[in-house]
Design a protein around this motif. Structure first.
Motif, PDB file in Angstrom:
ATOM      1  N   GLY A  56       0.742  -1.277   0.111  1.00 23.89           N
ATOM      2  CA  GLY A  56       0.036   0.110   0.064  1.00 23.89           C
ATOM      3  C   GLY A  56       0.814   1.298   0.001  1.00 23.89           C
ATOM      4  N   PHE A  57       0.083   2.536  -0.001  1.00 23.16           N
ATOM      5  CA  PHE A  57       0.856   3.584   0.027  1.00 23.16           C
ATOM      6  C   PHE A  57       1.246   4.034   1.415  1.00 23.16           C
ATOM      7  CE2 PHE A  57       0.740   8.447   0.393  1.00 23.16           C
ATOM      8  CZ  PHE A  57       1.720   8.756   0.003  1.00 23.16           C
ATOM      9  N   HIS A  58       2.678   4.672   1.538  1.00 24.90           N
ATOM     10  CA  HIS A  58       3.163   4.975   2.801  1.00 24.90           C
ATOM     11  C   HIS A  58       3.274   6.374   2.877  1.00 24.90           C
ATOM     12  CE1 HIS A  58       4.263   0.401   3.815  1.00 24.90           C
ATOM     13  NE2 HIS A  58       4.400   0.642   2.520  1.00 24.90           N
ATOM     14  N   GLN A  59       3.195   7.028   4.052  1.00 26.87           N
ATOM     15  CA  GLN A  59       3.598   8.487   4.256  1.00 26.87           C
ATOM     16  C   GLN A  59       4.499   8.259   5.575  1.00 26.87           C
ATOM     17  OE1 GLN A  59       2.675  11.454   2.363  1.00 26.87           O
ATOM     18  NE2 GLN A  59       4.315  11.950   3.515  1.00 26.87           N
ATOM     19  N   CYS A  60       5.439   9.314   5.357  1.00 29.89           N
ATOM     20  CA  CYS A  60       6.370   9.541   6.542  1.00 29.89           C
ATOM     21  C   CYS A  60       7.005  11.018   6.315  1.00 29.89           C
ATOM     22  CB  CYS A  60       7.484   8.610   6.326  1.00 29.89           C
ATOM     23  SG  CYS A  60       8.585   8.348   7.843  1.00 29.89           S
ATOM     24  N   LYS A  61       7.320  11.440   7.350  1.00 30.38           N
ATOM     25  CA  LYS A  61       7.985  12.838   7.364  1.00 30.38           C
ATOM     26  C   LYS A  61       8.876  13.033   8.649  1.00 30.38           C
ATOM     27  CE  LYS A  61       8.231  17.268   6.134  1.00 30.38           C
ATOM     28  NZ  LYS A  61       9.234  18.003   7.008  1.00 30.38           N
ATOM     29  N   TYR A  62       9.981  13.380   8.375  1.00 27.79           N
ATOM     30  CA  TYR A  62      10.918  13.657   9.664  1.00 27.79           C
ATOM     31  C   TYR A  62      10.472  15.253   9.962  1.00 27.79           C
ATOM     32  CZ  TYR A  62      15.349  14.939  12.256  1.00 27.79           C
ATOM     33  OH  TYR A  62      16.125  15.361  13.027  1.00 27.79           O
ATOM     34  N   GLY A  63      10.174  15.206  11.087  1.00 27.63           N
ATOM     35  CA  GLY A  63       9.814  16.965  11.658  1.00 27.63           C
ATOM     36  C   GLY A  63       8.557  17.042  11.975  1.00 27.63           C
ATOM     37  N   TRP A  64       7.585  15.869  12.018  1.00 30.80           N
ATOM     38  CA  TRP A  64       6.105  15.931  12.596  1.00 30.80           C
ATOM     39  C   TRP A  64       6.185  16.358  13.717  1.00 30.80           C
ATOM     40  CZ3 TRP A  64       4.109  11.272   9.503  1.00 30.80           C
ATOM     41  CH2 TRP A  64       3.811  11.760   8.275  1.00 30.80           C
ATOM     42  N   LYS A  65       5.671  17.287  14.411  1.00 28.60           N
ATOM     43  CA  LYS A  65       5.966  17.928  15.854  1.00 28.60           C
ATOM     44  C   LYS A  65       5.153  16.997  16.926  1.00 28.60           C
ATOM     45  CE  LYS A  65       2.557  21.682  16.025  1.00 28.60           C
ATOM     46  NZ  LYS A  65       1.792  21.337  14.787  1.00 28.60           N
ATOM     47  N   ASP A  66       4.070  16.630  16.722  1.00 26.40           N
ATOM     48  CA  ASP A  66       3.378  16.019  17.886  1.00 26.40           C
ATOM     49  C   ASP A  66       2.517  15.048  17.028  1.00 26.40           C
ATOM     50  OD1 ASP A  66       1.277  17.641  17.108  1.00 26.40           O
ATOM     51  OD2 ASP A  66       1.671  18.863  18.766  1.00 26.40           O
ATOM     52  N   LEU A  67       1.793  14.289  18.108  1.00 25.05           N
ATOM     53  CA  LEU A  67       0.641  13.374  17.753  1.00 25.05           C
ATOM     54  C   LEU A  67      -0.576  14.084  17.019  1.00 25.05           C
ATOM     55  CD1 LEU A  67       0.167  10.160  17.850  1.00 25.05           C
ATOM     56  CD2 LEU A  67      -0.905  10.635  19.915  1.00 25.05           C
ATOM     57  N   ASP A  68      -1.058  15.077  17.463  1.00 28.92           N
ATOM     58  CA  ASP A  68      -2.115  15.831  16.746  1.00 28.92           C
ATOM     59  C   ASP A  68      -1.550  16.224  15.399  1.00 28.92           C
ATOM     60  OD1 ASP A  68      -3.382  15.878  18.993  1.00 28.92           O
ATOM     61  OD2 ASP A  68      -2.993  17.641  19.907  1.00 28.92           O
ATOM     62  N   HIS A  69      -0.340  16.443  15.196  1.00 30.90           N
ATOM     63  CA  HIS A  69      -0.045  16.771  13.712  1.00 30.90           C
ATOM     64  C   HIS A  69      -0.285  15.572  12.756  1.00 30.90           C
ATOM     65  CE1 HIS A  69       2.026  19.113  10.712  1.00 30.90           C
ATOM     66  NE2 HIS A  69       2.188  17.979  10.155  1.00 30.90           N
ATOM     67  N   VAL A  70       0.217  14.507  13.356  1.00 30.40           N
ATOM     68  CA  VAL A  70       0.267  12.996  12.810  1.00 30.40           C
ATOM     69  C   VAL A  70      -1.282  12.658  12.291  1.00 30.40           C
ATOM     70  CG1 VAL A  70       0.646  10.581  12.684  1.00 30.40           C
ATOM     71  CG2 VAL A  70       2.637  12.384  13.733  1.00 30.40           C
ATOM     72  N   LYS A  71      -2.125  12.930  13.295  1.00 27.75           N
ATOM     73  CA  LYS A  71      -3.603  12.524  13.128  1.00 27.75           C
ATOM     74  C   LYS A  71      -3.982  13.373  11.963  1.00 27.75           C
ATOM     75  CE  LYS A  71      -4.676  11.011  17.619  1.00 27.75           C
ATOM     76  NZ  LYS A  71      -5.365  11.465  19.082  1.00 27.75           N
ATOM     77  N   GLU A  72      -3.357  14.822  11.862  1.00 28.95           N
ATOM     78  CA  GLU A  72      -4.144  15.707  11.051  1.00 28.95           C
ATOM     79  C   GLU A  72      -3.753  15.343   9.594  1.00 28.95           C
ATOM     80  OE1 GLU A  72      -3.682  19.770  13.035  1.00 28.95           O
ATOM     81  OE2 GLU A  72      -3.480  20.089  10.829  1.00 28.95           O
ATOM     82  N   VAL A  73      -2.574  14.801   9.497  1.00 33.63           N
ATOM     83  CA  VAL A  73      -2.007  14.166   8.212  1.00 33.63           C
ATOM     84  C   VAL A  73      -2.929  12.921   7.630  1.00 33.63           C
ATOM     85  CG1 VAL A  73      -0.141  13.160   6.963  1.00 33.63           C
ATOM     86  CG2 VAL A  73       0.549  14.882   8.572  1.00 33.63           C
ATOM     87  N   VAL A  74      -3.299  12.322   8.636  1.00 32.79           N
ATOM     88  CA  VAL A  74      -4.120  11.002   8.489  1.00 32.79           C
ATOM     89  C   VAL A  74      -5.529  11.329   7.957  1.00 32.79           C
ATOM     90  CG1 VAL A  74      -5.235   9.051   9.082  1.00 32.79           C
ATOM     91  CG2 VAL A  74      -2.982   9.466  10.166  1.00 32.79           C
ATOM     92  N   ALA A  75      -6.098  12.531   8.710  1.00 31.68           N
ATOM     93  CA  ALA A  75      -7.437  13.114   8.569  1.00 31.68           C
ATOM     94  C   ALA A  75      -7.463  13.565   7.003  1.00 31.68           C
ATOM     95  CB  ALA A  75      -7.881  14.044   9.496  1.00 31.68           C
ATOM     96  N   ASN A  76      -6.327  14.479   6.697  1.00 28.85           N
ATOM     97  CA  ASN A  76      -6.168  15.117   5.406  1.00 28.85           C
ATOM     98  C   ASN A  76      -6.159  14.411   4.495  1.00 28.85           C
ATOM     99  OD1 ASN A  76      -6.392  17.457   6.994  1.00 28.85           O
ATOM    100  ND2 ASN A  76      -4.458  18.413   6.640  1.00 28.85           N
ATOM    101  N   TYR A  77      -5.445  13.139   4.524  1.00 23.47           N
ATOM    102  CA  TYR A  77      -5.157  12.247   3.376  1.00 23.47           C
ATOM    103  C   TYR A  77      -6.810  11.814   2.852  1.00 23.47           C
ATOM    104  CZ  TYR A  77      -0.915  11.591   1.756  1.00 23.47           C
ATOM    105  OH  TYR A  77       0.778  11.777   1.252  1.00 23.47           O
ATOM    106  N   SER A  78      -7.662  11.305   4.205  1.00 26.93           N
ATOM    107  CA  SER A  78      -8.937  10.805   4.138  1.00 26.93           C
ATOM    108  C   SER A  78      -9.640  11.819   3.466  1.00 26.93           C
ATOM    109  CB  SER A  78      -9.363  10.604   5.414  1.00 26.93           C
ATOM    110  OG  SER A  78     -10.551  10.346   5.342  1.00 26.93           O
ATOM    111  N   ALA A  79      -9.706  13.217   3.865  1.00 19.06           N
ATOM    112  CA  ALA A  79     -10.566  14.295   3.088  1.00 19.06           C
ATOM    113  C   ALA A  79     -10.266  14.382   1.667  1.00 19.06           C
ATOM    114  CB  ALA A  79     -10.268  15.433   4.058  1.00 19.06           C
ATOM    115  N   ALA A  80      -8.890  14.166   1.539  1.00 19.89           N
ATOM    116  CA  ALA A  80      -8.698  14.382   0.091  1.00 19.89           C
ATOM    117  C   ALA A  80      -9.098  13.285  -0.797  1.00 19.89           C
ATOM    118  CB  ALA A  80      -7.013  14.780  -0.101  1.00 19.89           C
ATOM    119  N   GLY A  81      -9.397  12.167  -0.232  1.00 17.13           N
ATOM    120  CA  GLY A  81      -9.739  10.884  -0.774  1.00 17.13           C
ATOM    121  C   GLY A  81      -8.693  10.211  -1.536  1.00 17.13           C
ATOM    122  N   ILE A  82      -7.301  10.343  -0.844  1.00 19.51           N
ATOM    123  CA  ILE A  82      -6.165   9.590  -1.293  1.00 19.51           C
ATOM    124  C   ILE A  82      -6.040   8.514  -0.338  1.00 19.51           C
ATOM    125  CG2 ILE A  82      -3.733   9.903  -1.753  1.00 19.51           C
ATOM    126  CD1 ILE A  82      -4.172  13.089  -2.017  1.00 19.51           C
TER     127      ILE A  82
END
Ligand SMILES: *[C@@H]1O[C@H](CO)[C@@H](O)[C@H](O)[C@H]1NC(C)=O
Ligand SMILES: *[C@@H]1O[C@H](CO)[C@@H](O)[C@H](O)[C@H]1NC(C)=O
Ligand SMILES: *[C@@H]1O[C@H](CO)[C@@H](O)[C@H](O)[C@H]1NC(C)=O
Ligand SMILES: *[C@@H]1O[C@H](CO)[C@@H](O)[C@H](O)[C@H]1NC(C)=O
Ligand SMILES: *[C@@H]1O[C@H](CO)[C@@H](O)[C@H](O)[C@H]1NC(C)=O
Ligand SMILES: *[C@@H]1O[C@H](CO)[C@@H](O)[C@H](O)[C@H]1NC(C)=O
Ligand SMILES: *[C@@H]1O[C@H](CO)[C@@H](O)[C@H](O)[C@H]1NC(C)=O
Ligand SMILES: *[C@@H]1O[C@H](CO)[C@@H](O)[C@H](O)[C@H]1NC(C)=O
Ligand SMILES: CC(=O)N[C@H]1CO[C@H](CO)[C@@H](O)[C@@H]1O
Length: 858
Positions: A281-307
């Motif tokens: 499957g498709f994986h997403q990573c980044k060095y520099g995500w400041k906290d768990l809330d930010h990580v959750k936002e990334v997940v939510a934004n992928y979902s919102a974008a339909g990706i």
């Protein structure tokens, strides 16, 4: 003469240290005597043994000449020849069997049925490997003396002009290797921006020699630092090994077709590990995500974008003080972290977390103190643990050869990741395992350790500690200069120093071997220990491990990404050649680049093209550095559009790819390969490096030039079908220009003769994909037939046992047949068979189960 040459080198030493390495076009420069056969040669029906002795006065160029050697030749199988030249006393370092188990020698072989023939001359001793059937010379050491010294081993093979050489990874150079003035250095190293003409993170001393007469492979099983030089002479070409230790342990693979060499190599170093289905499957990573809330936002934004987002990754950001196994209590509080991973799981998504082998040197850090108790760390000569600098500050490193290190590492992994109480991660990522050291000496933190690392129990004064289970032989010659050997490999570290940016090479491992000899195995050992730990934690699950540093055979343990590249067009192109080296030549199918690039700022157009290229490569992960701006696919409109289309297509093809991965793990057949694997006789394919075969039947020809909306693709003489339109394209052995390739388009062709199973649609997760029915695409070959395969299992079990289906498809121009073995029970059906051929496309709709074979006339 030798003296003159050396003094000339001394003059330029200060400015051009590279000149220190061998002048490759002049093998006799040292006036070394070579070796001669000493006494009887004993030959049996499948082997040959001889003693060799120095044929004259020692030349002692880099250390001392070893006066007596032992030659062993084994016809291991009809297709594999083993030639080993070692010191008669068996002291020189040889790779520990537990690191790389040697392939067994099939006893049935006799020289009469072997495809290769070994012949030799006695004085001087030289040898040749030829194809038995035709007498074609594949490897020939005549004309250049064998040099076998305590700190330098040299052997040259002459080659004809018309050979094409590939392999010798890891590098970022052209896929077909240059034919002259080219040096491949093998020394695993931190390599930001993956420089060209340079050693990178992995060592794979195997080359593939492809000729119009066939392909063969040559593997030198040697872990020591080395330069492999490729050059031209008046009469032809040569390839030359210059290593600073170890033995000459060669495996020759006959081919004669390229994929067979891949299989023979994989069988020798270890078949690739089968991966879980979700890993595709498709994986997403980044060095520099400041906290768990930010990580959750990334997940939510992928979902919102339909990706579709399959797997989230945790880089070192999660760590408290950059320490392994230690989530930051404020930014990644443990309970919320567990909840987050569990919520990913409820959504059929996954989570992978990073670990570094550099362990904070602090007795109040439990991982350290437990490791210290177990004697798990490498030691310096002051009796303390060997110290350096890594993300966690002052660190120590595991001694993977110490008897209790594995138990310690397994325990730490179990304590942290046992799903009953810990973080229920789905896989582990081991980074910086070259090993990377940000300190160039042991004194970054002063003469004495700033924190007490006084070992318990007190270490013996003598560092050549001999544990009872240590091998008696092959530990490495005594009395060598392990820190600054006089032959300088062209390591790209500061001052070309061997120990630069890594661990001191004069450190002794617990089994008596030294980092000088085992350095290139550190990443492999880290992956091995991590795999062993995951298998203890989850005995029934396929482990997923990503490692930066690799050695021959690491594909049997782990996956790999190409390290810290950059968001540039040349690196998008390098992702293709690097992929092909690993998948087709190094028995590591599950690899990929940091999609959109790691360093520097990714631009929209680059990321658009990269999102599509990555979708047709095995390991598909978007990742960037802390200094790079965010580059998740949803951040640009164009990238969003391209990524959705690319991932939808990837997921529809997921079982086709999974089947290729299964084949790779069963036989070593590559999951992706260069064009000359499929059309070995077509010389125009030999230098093609921007196109590849994805599985056996899909030809991918992406746009990888900045600003370009077209692609020049080479189509061999064969029939192809445009994957997107079904249009039949007769290849003519010519370059074809495809124009107006839109931003969300990537040219893909199905090779005539192939049958490609596809899901009828993709999904937001691979679990959704697994519930979709199939449509089977039949692409008629020139003779009107086609064939293909499909592998099905539960996607995660280590041993599928009988619960798997190994299915074959065939098309004879009239009948479509599906047969095979059906052990994986599924309610998913084939709902369409689509036959594309000279007269267009015919479709047969139906509902054929996948628990038994069927036959249909179309
Ligand atoms: C290497 O040897 C060749 C042949 O002897 C000579 O022409 C060339 O100048 C040498 N190169 C260097 C860098 O010493
Ligand atoms: C190997 O080569 C030698 C020398 O050319 C020849 O005598 C021998 O028959 C060959 N053996 C095989 C198995 O081809
Ligand atoms: C997620 O999307 C929202 C809305 O577009 C945006 O404000 C936010 O910055 C995004 N966060 C991340 C981490 O991508
Ligand atoms: C390795 O060599 C360096 C440089 O000479 C020296 O400082 C260090 O003590 C040596 N270490 C060991 C373990 O011998
Ligand atoms: C058709 O061509 C394929 C690929 O070249 C070959 O494997 C197959 O045997 C051929 N079949 C027939 C019936 O000629
Ligand atoms: C195969 O599946 C059956 C039924 O689910 C199960 O009992 C068995 O353990 C499985 N076998 C293997 C080898 O996983
Ligand atoms: C499946 O069918 C093909 C073509 O009829 C045949 O060659 C092959 O042996 C069969 N395989 C199995 C496993 O039955
Ligand atoms: C294609 O159609 C032509 C004309 O109907 C027919 O003669 C030919 O046999 C067909 N070819 C195939 C491979 O079906
Ligand atoms: C493969 C490639 O293009 N590598 C380049 C990466 O960036 C470094 C530093 O800018 C160059 O030196 C490499 O040649």
């Amino acid at each position: 003469m030798a003296v003159l040459w050396l003094s000339a080198v001394l003059l330029v030493l200060g400015t051009v240290p590279l000149v220190l390495s061998a002048n490759s076009s002049d093998p006799d420069r040292y006036g070394c005597p070579g070796y001669e056969v000493d006494g009887e040669v004993t030959a049996s029906r499948n082997s040959l043994n001889a003693n060799l002795k120095l044929a004259g006065d020692a030349c002692n160029i880099h250390g001392t000449d070893i006066s007596r050697l032992k030659l062993t030749v084994e016809y291991q199988t009809d297709l594999r020849l083993h030639v080993k030249i070692e010191d008669a006393d068996s002291q020189v370092y040889q790779i520990q069997d537990q690191v790389l188990p040697r392939p067994p020698s099939a006893s049935i072989t006799t020289t009469d049925t072997a495809w290769l023939n070994f012949t030799y001359t006695t004085k001087p001793f030289t040898f040749k490997v030829t194809r038995a059937a035709t007498g074609e010379v594949l490897f020939n050491t005549a004309g250049s003396p064998l040099i076998f010294e305590s700190q330098y081993v040299h052997l040259r093979t002459s080659l004809p002009r018309n050979v094409n050489l590939y392999g010798l990874g890891e590098h970022s150079d052209s896929f077909r290797l240059p034919d002259s003035n080219y040096k491949r250095t093998m020394w695993n190293s931190e390599s930001p921006f993956i420089p060209q003409n340079s050693n990178l993170y992995g060592t794979h001393p195997v080359y593939y020699d492809h000729r119009t007469t066939g392909t063969h492979g040559v593997f030198l099983l040697n872990a020591n630092g080395m330069d492999i030089d490729l050059g031209r002479t008046d009469t032809g070409r040569y390839l030359e090994y210059n290593t600073i230790g170890g033995i000459l342990d060669f495996y020759f693979f006959t081919g004669p077709d390229p994929a067979t060499v891949s299989e023979q190599y994989a069988l020798t170093v270890g078949l690739p590990a089968m991966m879980p289905y979700w890993a595709l499957g498709f994986h997403q990573c980044k060095y520099g995500w400041k906290d768990l809330d930010h990580v959750k936002e990334v997940v939510a934004n992928y979902s919102a974008a339909g990706i579709p987002l399959e797997t989230m990754w945790g880089d070192i950001d999660y760590m408290d003080k950059r320490r392994d196994f230690t989530p930051d209590p404020a930014r990644f509080p443990l309970d919320r972290y567990k909840d987050f991973i569990n919520s990913l799981h409820r959504n059929n998504q996954h989570y992978v977390m990073i670990l570094d082998p550099g362990i904070a040197n602090d007795p109040s850090y439990p991982t350290f103190s437990r490791g210290a108790q177990k004697g798990a760390f490498l030691r310096a000569d002051d009796g303390f643990f060997y110290r350096g600098r890594q993300w966690a500050g002052e660190v120590v490193w595991p001694d993977w050869f110490a008897p209790d290190t594995q138990t310690w590492w397994t325990d730490e992994i179990q304590l942290t990741f046992d799903p009953s109480h810990g973080l229920p991660v789905d896989g582990l990522w081991v980074d910086m395992d070259e090993a990377s050291n940000m300190c160039d000496n042991t004194l970054c933190f002063g003469e004495k350790p700033t924190l007490t690392s006084a070992p318990t129990p007190t270490p013996p004064k003598n560092h050549r500690r001999n544990y009872p289970q240590a091998p008696k032989f092959h530990q490495g010659l005594p009395n060598r200069n392990l820190f600054t050997p006089s032959y300088h490999i062209a390591n790209h570290a500061k001052d070309h120093s061997l120990s630069g940016g890594t661990l001191y090479t004069n450190i002794t491992n617990a089994d008596g071997t030294t980092q000088y000899d085992t350095h290139n195995l550190y990443g492999h050992l880290t992956a091995l220990a991590t795999r062993t730990a995951l298998l203890t934690l989850h005995p029934r699950l396929r482990p997923f491990i990503l490692t930066r540093s690799t050695f021959s055979g690491t594909g049997s343990l782990a996956t790999h990404w190409f390290g810290d590249n950059a968001s540039t067009w040349p690196h998008l192109r390098a992702s293709i050649t690097q992929m092909l080296s690993f998948t087709a030549l190094h028995a590591m199918p599950m690899v990929g680049s940091d999609v959109c690039g790691f360093n520097l700022a990714a631009k929209e157009h680059l990321c658009t093209r990269w999102a599509m290229v990555g979708a047709f490569q095995p390991f598909y992960r978007n990742h960037a550095d802390i200094t790079a701006p965010d580059q998740e696919f949803y951040r640009w409109e164009l990238v969003t559009r391209a990524a959705k289309r690319a991932i939808e297509t990837r997921y529809r093809l997921l079982d086709y790819v999974y089947t290729a991965l299964y084949k790779a793990s069963e036989t070593g057949r590559p999951i992706a390969s260069p064009l000359w694997f499929a059309w070995p006789g077509d010389e125009a394919t030999y230098a093609v490096e921007r196109q590849w075969l994805w599985g056996e039947y899909l030809l991918v020809s992406p746009v990888v030039e900045e600003g370009s909306m077209q692609v020049e693709m080479y189509l061999p003489e064969d029939v192809f079908y445009d994957f997107w339109t079904g249009e039949r394209v007769q290849g003519g052995g010519k370059v074809v220009v495809m124009v107006d390739v839109g931003w969300d388009e990537i040219p893909v062709h199905v090779r005539g003769g192939g049958i490609v199973p596809m899901r009828v649609r993709g999904g937001m997760t691979t679990e959704e994909v697994r519930r979709e029915n199939f449509e089977i695409l039949v692409a008629e070959g020139l003779n009107g037939t086609a064939k293909g395969e499909l592998y099905l299992d539960d996607g995660v079990s280590l041993e599928a046992g009988r619960n798997k289906s190994v299915i074959e498809f065939s098309w004879d121009g009239e009948w479509f047949v599906m047969n095979g073995t059906f052990g994986f029970e599924t309610t998913v059906v084939v709902e369409r068979v689509k036959v594309t051929g000279v007269n267009g496309t015919r479709v047969e709709e139906g509902s054929w189960g996948l628990n038994a074979g069927f036959k249909v006339q179309i």
